[in-house]
Design an enzyme around this catalytic site. Structure first.
Site, PDB file in Angstrom:
ATOM      1  N   TYR A 156       0.896  -1.166   0.000  1.00 47.08           N
ATOM      2  CA  TYR A 156       0.000   0.000   0.000  1.00 47.08           C
ATOM      3  C   TYR A 156       0.923   1.201   0.000  1.00 47.08           C
ATOM      4  CZ  TYR A 156      -4.025   2.671   2.098  1.00 47.08           C
ATOM      5  OH  TYR A 156      -5.054   3.546   2.380  1.00 47.08           O
TER       6      TYR A 156
ATOM      7  N   HIS B 127      -2.089   7.629  -3.163  1.00 45.45           N
ATOM      8  CA  HIS B 127      -3.253   6.748  -3.041  1.00 45.45           C
ATOM      9  C   HIS B 127      -3.726   6.668  -1.589  1.00 45.45           C
ATOM     10  CE1 HIS B 127      -5.912   3.301  -3.457  1.00 45.45           C
ATOM     11  NE2 HIS B 127      -5.193   2.625  -2.609  1.00 45.45           N
TER      12      HIS B 127
ATOM     13  N   ARG C 201     -11.776   8.577   5.803  1.00 46.29           N
ATOM     14  CA  ARG C 201     -11.489   8.904   7.194  1.00 46.29           C
ATOM     15  C   ARG C 201     -11.477  10.418   7.333  1.00 46.29           C
ATOM     16  NH1 ARG C 201      -8.644   3.862   6.194  1.00 46.29           N
ATOM     17  NH2 ARG C 201      -6.989   5.060   5.228  1.00 46.29           N
TER      18      ARG C 201
ATOM     19  N   GLU D  14      -7.502  -1.719  -9.426  1.00 43.56           N
ATOM     20  CA  GLU D  14      -6.381  -0.996  -8.828  1.00 43.56           C
ATOM     21  C   GLU D  14      -5.176  -1.223  -9.729  1.00 43.56           C
ATOM     22  OE1 GLU D  14      -5.875  -1.984  -4.656  1.00 43.56           O
ATOM     23  OE2 GLU D  14      -7.471  -0.594  -4.090  1.00 43.56           O
TER      24      GLU D  14
ATOM     25  N   ASP E 238      -5.459  -5.349  -9.156  1.00 42.98           N
ATOM     26  CA  ASP E 238      -6.000  -5.838  -7.881  1.00 42.98           C
ATOM     27  C   ASP E 238      -7.478  -5.426  -7.793  1.00 42.98           C
ATOM     28  OD1 ASP E 238      -6.254  -6.720  -5.269  1.00 42.98           O
ATOM     29  OD2 ASP E 238      -5.389  -4.909  -4.396  1.00 42.98           O
TER      30      ASP E 238
ATOM     31  N   GLN F 153     -15.867  -3.947   0.511  1.00 47.67           N
ATOM     32  CA  GLN F 153     -14.683  -3.572   1.283  1.00 47.67           C
ATOM     33  C   GLN F 153     -15.003  -2.655   2.460  1.00 47.67           C
ATOM     34  OE1 GLN F 153     -11.594  -1.963  -1.222  1.00 47.67           O
ATOM     35  NE2 GLN F 153     -10.158  -1.608   0.442  1.00 47.67           N
TER      36      GLN F 153
ATOM     37  N   TYR G 191     -13.912  -4.323   6.137  1.00 47.18           N
ATOM     38  CA  TYR G 191     -12.461  -4.229   6.345  1.00 47.18           C
ATOM     39  C   TYR G 191     -12.001  -3.847   7.755  1.00 47.18           C
ATOM     40  CZ  TYR G 191     -11.514   0.838   6.380  1.00 47.18           C
ATOM     41  OH  TYR G 191     -11.425   2.157   6.722  1.00 47.18           O
TER      42      TYR G 191
ATOM     43  N   LYS H 129     -11.604  -8.375  -2.235  1.00 47.99           N
ATOM     44  CA  LYS H 129     -10.414  -8.495  -3.083  1.00 47.99           C
ATOM     45  C   LYS H 129     -10.220  -9.907  -3.624  1.00 47.99           C
ATOM     46  CE  LYS H 129      -8.313  -4.409  -1.944  1.00 47.99           C
ATOM     47  NZ  LYS H 129      -7.642  -3.472  -2.861  1.00 47.99           N
TER      48      LYS H 129
ATOM     49  N   SER I 292      -7.727 -11.454  -9.032  1.00 48.39           N
ATOM     50  CA  SER I 292      -6.652 -10.473  -9.207  1.00 48.39           C
ATOM     51  C   SER I 292      -5.920 -10.890 -10.474  1.00 48.39           C
ATOM     52  CB  SER I 292      -5.677 -10.493  -8.027  1.00 48.39           C
ATOM     53  OG  SER I 292      -6.360 -10.609  -6.792  1.00 48.39           O
TER      54      SER I 292
END
Lengths: 423, 423
Positions: B136, B141, B150, B207, B241, B248, B252, B261, B265
């Protein structure tokens, strides 16, 4: 009833009283000896039955297996025959070991080849694990963690009662009971106000779990229903999902645990078939709110498995620090597997799925040091007079599990590992 | 310089201008044809070189390989020889294909056996993936996601600048470019106030990532340093991805993405060696605050790889919707691998590690629909006049990537897949 489960069966192989491995169990594993290469074995009492030799001697004729299935260093090849094949094999072995059957029993020169004292074998990793998934299916555990790390008034996260929450773990670091583990190093924040430091974990913990192993599933894109799920489950073992709590708390938001878990996860060597556990099926807790339709199920889907955790400090006696039971789990294996595949995710022969930490409702049934000592605030007193907040160097952690009724005891043996100092 | 990278090399095999696959690339893959079983191939221009046939004809003598390495249906066996073995092999192939070398070039009957037009082959999964990890590592991103989900004022989580954040993904659902995917179903909450429902995802996303493939690492308990890391990396491919954003966001917390996910993929079929990418090494962004010592590194560790994403609606032309570059990534592969193993986690031959979504700083460089349409609030206009908030049924998503300087272009080809309606 599955023939091999008949509680009145007795074996001509001696089985000590209170053994985990009577003729009604017959779990599968991989073993080797000084002279024998890794191969498939079945446990009975304090002996291992060498299935390769048994096959060569002709005792496994008319089963759907070949020699290569038994001389493989993993059970995966054997498992390609699926539930029916394994059931046939277990029934055949049950018959061969039955006190009333003379075929094998009477041939001393064969017995010397096929029956090996457990003290003379070394157990090996039973499964070549494809993907390893870990669930989080004990309501008590999830609540305890939520109370400690998030909001005590809203300990359970909003999705928990709807979803059998799970995440992917690392298959390469699943190791066999008996393999010792160096204390992991990583980023920790001893002082929350300061920057992180790189150091050995100071909050090393176990998690009391069981794990199940899958047969080959359906194709990518297809799902397994709750009612089909048990057909795709080979069996279960004990599982210690080692966890470094200080690494975990710093790394886990937002993508979940990573280095705090993937330094090592220990499994017990014998895979007890779901068939052998059949007599110990029970109902799990009532699920409220009602689950979504794809998670509904019929019948009893949980299992009454007594579990305990012990700590043995270097050269000291063991102390039992936790007594729990698999039946406390809120989400059952059939729901876990249905959820895992509901998006079309395929499972393969030899995947492993952990239950999540198995905590009960009383403090002595909590399945981790984190909960038992309430984040280190209530240290445990061991038999040798020392205290533990978390696991110390040279401590051995042992987990045991068994089912028991008036007729029979079906056990898992144990999973254990010693924590060595950081490298 | 690695011999095979010499920019002045020319091949006697025709390579179209602007091809991703000049003689300086020579990526590895697995292919089959109507008559040939799956085997190892190397791409040059619009041809595949059949390494099994090349070996049988004696052209690969005095390399550390056996016939079985080339007739294996995965590259893993070949990769057992490690960086040095693969480098030797690539140099040998470079020599055989060099315009100044007559050995193979002059033997028409051999050429017919070893050189196959790309239109006549079917590509296969190149790697049997052990464990798959996804990082990540794009600051842009992570910031975009943090702003949307958030706190916009504190978009980046406190650990992000200290840790190359990563998590475990599912290896069984990594599929090859060209394999189409049914829209996944799962628990979603279209109305946040209501209970979740079970339905096809309404926020299906891609992704834009690259992935690297590892050689066999060190033993469990040992770590790989940043300076050693490149020795353990075989090569890279393009990686989509796929992500179901509505599944999600509900699932998550706290253990990370799971069913959102692991439905699929997609990877591109050719693994471009790290050696071939060597001329395109660049410095990554400045890392501030200074990283902990185990994450420090020397020299240039990023790569200048142009990346683009296209959407092709059913029977319509493609629209480029994103142009990004791998060099934007904050954390490099050497840091990712050092972090992954710093707790003693072992890596194996054939593990795959995703970069994480590769977003740049401008809105047209964002590597997901989530960011490009800012959670669906700013739909994209495609060439055919239709709009997209997320990916629709029968849309094909295509990702392409290449490095380019004044002398040479080293490309990855493409990874693509069409989204079919939910089953």
């Amino acid at each position: 009833m599955i023939a091999a489960n008949n509680p009145s069966l007795k074996s001509w192989v001696e089985v000590p009283p209170n053994s985990d491995f009577p003729i009604q169990n017959l779990p599968f594993g991989i073993f080797k000896t000084e002279n024998l290469s890794p191969r498939v074995g079945v446990r009975i009492g304090n002996y291992v039955l060498d299935l390769k030799s048994l096959f060569v001697l002709g005792y496994l004729e008319n089963t759907p297996f070949e020699l290569s299935d038994f001389e493989s260093p993993f059970l995966n090849q054997l498992m390609k025959t699926g539930k029916e094949g394994i059931r046939q094999l277990r029934n055949r072995i049950s018959k061969l070991l039955n006190v009333n059957q003379k075929d094998l029993q009477s041939k001393q020169h064969h017995l010397e080849q096929v029956l090996i004292a457990i003290d003379n074998v070394e157990m090996c990793m039973p499964i070549q694990i494809g993907d390893y998934t870990d669930f989080y299916s004990s309501k008590e555990h999830a609540t305890n963690v939520g109370m400690m790390f998030r909001d005590p008034a809203n300990a359970l996260l909003p999705n928990w009662l709807w979803i059998p929450v799970g995440y992917h773990g690392r298959a390469s670091t699943v190791i066999l009971s008996g393999q010792n583990i160096h204390r992991p190093k990583g980023q920790i924040k001893p002082n929350p106000e300061d920057n992180p430091i790189f150091a050995p974990s100071r909050m090393l913990d176990f998690e009391l779990e069981t794990a199940f192993i899958t047969f080959e599933g359906k194709a990518l894109g297809d799902s397994i229903s709750t009612n089909e799920a048990e057909e795709f489950i080979f069996g279960k073992c004990l599982f210690n999902d080692w966890s470094a709590r200080d690494i975990q708390s710093w790394e886990y938001v937002p993508l979940g645990p990573f280095l705090s878990k993937n330094f090592a996860s220990s499994i017990s060597p014998w895979i007890v078939t779901l068939d052998a556990l059949q007599p110990f099926k029970v109902s799990g807790p009532i699920q409220d709110p009602a689950v979504l339709s794809y998670l509904e199920f019929e019948g009893e889907k949980s299992y009454d498995i007594h579990l305990e955790v012990l700590i043995q400090p270097e050269e000291k006696t063991e102390s039992v620090i936790c007594k729990s039971n698999y039946k406390y789990m809120y989400w059952n294996m059939s729901q876990q597997l249905a959820h895992h595949t509901v998006n079309g995710c395929n499972i393969r022969c030899g995947d492993m799925m952990g239950s999540g930490t198995i905590s009960g409702s009383t403090p002595d049934s909590f399945g981790s040091m984190l909960e038992l000592t309430w984040k280190g605030t209530k240290p445990l007193l061991l038999n040798d007079g020392t205290e533990r907040k978390f696991i110390q160097d040279n401590d051995t952690v042992i987990m045991r599990g068994y089912c028991k009724n008036e007729n029979v005891r079906i056990g898992f043996g144990e999973v254990k590992a010693k924590i060595l100092p950081a490298k």
